[in-house]
Scaffold this motif. Sequence first.
Motif, PDB file in Angstrom:
ATOM      1  N   THR A  20      35.984  47.307  57.715  1.00 16.81           N
ATOM      2  CA  THR A  20      35.087  46.267  57.203  1.00 16.81           C
ATOM      3  C   THR A  20      35.604  44.910  57.665  1.00 16.81           C
ATOM      4  O   THR A  20      36.757  44.783  58.100  1.00 16.81           O
ATOM      5  N   ASP A  21      34.788  43.885  57.542  1.00 13.13           N
ATOM      6  CA  ASP A  21      35.209  42.538  57.907  1.00 13.13           C
ATOM      7  C   ASP A  21      36.464  42.140  57.127  1.00 13.13           C
ATOM      8  O   ASP A  21      37.378  41.537  57.674  1.00 13.13           O
ATOM      9  N   HIS A  22      36.520  42.485  55.866  1.00 10.67           N
ATOM     10  CA  HIS A  22      37.639  42.130  54.999  1.00 10.67           C
ATOM     11  C   HIS A  22      38.945  42.803  55.446  1.00 10.67           C
ATOM     12  O   HIS A  22      40.028  42.273  55.212  1.00 10.67           O
ATOM     13  N   GLU A  23      38.847  43.961  56.098  1.00  8.49           N
ATOM     14  CA  GLU A  23      40.022  44.744  56.488  1.00  8.49           C
ATOM     15  C   GLU A  23      40.550  44.437  57.893  1.00  8.49           C
ATOM     16  O   GLU A  23      41.576  44.970  58.285  1.00  8.49           O
ATOM     17  N   SER A  54      43.060  33.502  51.218  1.00  3.78           N
ATOM     18  CA  SER A  54      42.013  34.513  51.099  1.00  3.78           C
ATOM     19  C   SER A  54      42.657  35.901  51.072  1.00  3.78           C
ATOM     20  O   SER A  54      43.735  36.110  51.632  1.00  3.78           O
ATOM     21  N   THR A  55      41.976  36.851  50.464  1.00  6.91           N
ATOM     22  CA  THR A  55      42.486  38.221  50.402  1.00  6.91           C
ATOM     23  C   THR A  55      42.145  39.042  51.647  1.00  6.91           C
ATOM     24  O   THR A  55      42.593  40.188  51.753  1.00  6.91           O
ATOM     25  N   ALA A  56      41.380  38.494  52.578  1.00 11.38           N
ATOM     26  CA  ALA A  56      41.073  39.231  53.816  1.00 11.38           C
ATOM     27  C   ALA A  56      42.378  39.538  54.549  1.00 11.38           C
ATOM     28  O   ALA A  56      43.301  38.717  54.573  1.00 11.38           O
ATOM     29  N   ASP A  80      40.445  36.281  45.861  1.00  9.12           N
ATOM     30  CA  ASP A  80      39.164  36.778  46.390  1.00  9.12           C
ATOM     31  C   ASP A  80      38.159  35.638  46.543  1.00  9.12           C
ATOM     32  O   ASP A  80      37.289  35.686  47.409  1.00  9.12           O
ATOM     33  N   TYR A  83      37.722  34.210  50.044  1.00  6.58           N
ATOM     34  CA  TYR A  83      37.154  35.016  51.132  1.00  6.58           C
ATOM     35  C   TYR A  83      35.751  34.509  51.443  1.00  6.58           C
ATOM     36  O   TYR A  83      34.864  34.561  50.592  1.00  6.58           O
ATOM     37  N   HIS A 109      38.643  30.691  55.896  1.00  5.95           N
ATOM     38  CA  HIS A 109      37.702  31.093  56.946  1.00  5.95           C
ATOM     39  C   HIS A 109      36.740  29.950  57.265  1.00  5.95           C
ATOM     40  O   HIS A 109      36.566  29.021  56.476  1.00  5.95           O
TER      41      HIS A 109
END
Length: 163
Positions: A20-23, A54-56, A80, A83, A109
């Motif tokens: 995913t984008d977050h990962e 951010s948590t990403a 979070d 993000y 971001h």
Amino acid sequence: MKRLLIMRHAKSSWKNADLTDHERPLKKRGKDDAFRMGKLLRSKKIVPDMILCSTAMRARETAKYLAESMKYKNKIIFSDALYMAEPSDILAEISQHSKKQKTIMVIGHNPGSEALLQILTGKVESLPTASIAYVTAKIDGWAGVEKSDGLKLKNLWRPKDIK
């Protein structure tokens, strides 16, 4: 006088389409850039009292390499809310922290980071990956920082300009 460092996460990898984008993690260039930007801050004696991140995964890894290279010893606060945050979300995170923090760094971001910089300084600047904007503020506490008249963009460092 307070100091705010606004950093866009370093260059991430798009290699694994299943993530995913977050990962998404950093690519090698991103790791190198984050480390180099931390060394730059340390050489300029601008090590933050607090890092909000951010948590990403790409932001977390940016914080890790940056903190290691600038010898940052305090806790990194992962949120979070940072993000893909809007400027108002970033400001809310900053304002939650006590006035004893002289220098705060936010790792996040785009487009939120660029928009925040414009709101605070009135300047439209590009923040490529791993770039750091250095803003000073003539304020006592972080609450309401965006309403201060004494905000100034002191410097903008982009990895491609740092040798």
